[in-house]
Design an enzyme around this catalytic site. Structure first.
Site, short mmCIF file in Angstrom:
data_model
loop_
_atom_site.label_atom_id
_atom_site.label_comp_id
_atom_site.label_asym_id
_atom_site.label_seq_id
_atom_site.Cartn_x
_atom_site.Cartn_y
_atom_site.Cartn_z
N ASP A 7 1.72 1.15 -0.04
CA ASP A 7 0.55 2.01 -0.26
C ASP A 7 -0.35 1.25 -1.23
O ASP A 7 -0.10 1.25 -2.44
CB ASP A 7 0.97 3.35 -0.84
CG ASP A 7 -0.22 4.24 -1.18
OD1 ASP A 7 -1.21 4.22 -0.42
OD2 ASP A 7 -0.17 4.93 -2.21
N GLU A 66 -0.60 1.07 4.59
CA GLU A 66 -1.58 2.13 4.85
C GLU A 66 -2.97 1.52 4.98
O GLU A 66 -3.34 0.63 4.20
CB GLU A 66 -1.55 3.16 3.73
CG GLU A 66 -2.36 4.39 4.02
CD GLU A 66 -2.17 5.49 2.98
OE1 GLU A 66 -3.01 6.40 2.99
OE2 GLU A 66 -1.22 5.44 2.19
N ASP A 138 2.56 7.51 -5.27
CA ASP A 138 2.32 6.21 -4.65
C ASP A 138 3.57 5.70 -3.93
O ASP A 138 3.49 5.17 -2.82
CB ASP A 138 1.86 5.18 -5.70
CG ASP A 138 0.51 5.54 -6.30
OD1 ASP A 138 -0.43 5.76 -5.52
OD2 ASP A 138 0.40 5.59 -7.53
#
Length: 185
Positions: A7, A66, A138
């Site tokens: 992420d 992501e 996160d």
């Protein structure tokens, strides 16, 4: 198969490592890489080095990251894109394939709805991986990206295989392809 999920973030980049065996998912590790304050090149190097260290430590078979969403502030979007680029370079430099998933795809795969809140993602990641507590947001997003890839990997491989087979040998999947994360004719 060991999957590393990322992420990306300029201040905090989350990572999550899971093991997939058949339909079973097992938690290996998760955490964050903090780039702190300072000039942009220094912070990007921290991300590059941190993701490389995680990849070297856990020796994943593949990775997933992501995608950047367009923020209200274009400058923030550009900075996030640079952090994402540093993470992708680290993954590729470590010989990993990199799959990309949008925040909506991640939420859909983990929670069942693309409009899920961060707290819902955290809760479902903890449930799916039988964690004793909630991971940080996160790390939860990074684990969610890895889970999304674990669930998508087999289906995408079957589609690719079916598309490569001539005529009717491809069966029901022949002629199907992916568009914007969805299976279409």
């Amino acid at each position: 198969m060991i999957i590393l999920g990322i992420d990306p973030g300029l201040r905090t980049t989350g990572f999550g490592v899971i093991h997939k065996q058949g339909a079973k998912l097992r938690y290996i590790a998760s955490g964050t890489i903090k780039s702190g304050e300072g000039d942009l090149p220094t912070r990007l190097k921290v991300i590059l080095d941190g993701v490389s260290e995680v990849a070297a430590t856990y020796q994943p078979d593949c990775s997933a990251i992501e995608k950047v969403f367009v923020n209200v502030n274009p400058q923030s979007t550009l900075l996030l894109g640079q952090a994402r680029g540093a993470a992708i370079c680290a993954l590729v430099s470590n010989g990993l394939s990199v799959a990309e998933y949008s925040p909506t795809q991640l939420k859909q795969a983990v929670v069942g709805t693309g409009k899920a809140a961060k707290a819902q993602v955290q809760d479902m990641v903890a449930r799916l991986l039988a964690l004793p507590g909630l991971p940080g947001s996160d790390a939860a997003d990074a684990l969610g990206v890895a889970i999304c890839h674990a669930n998508s990997h087999d289906a995408l491989a079957m589609i690719a295989l079916a598309g490569a087979l001539p005529g009717k040998a491809g069966g029901q999947l022949a002629g199907l392809r992916m568009r914007r994360g969805r299976l279409v004719d």
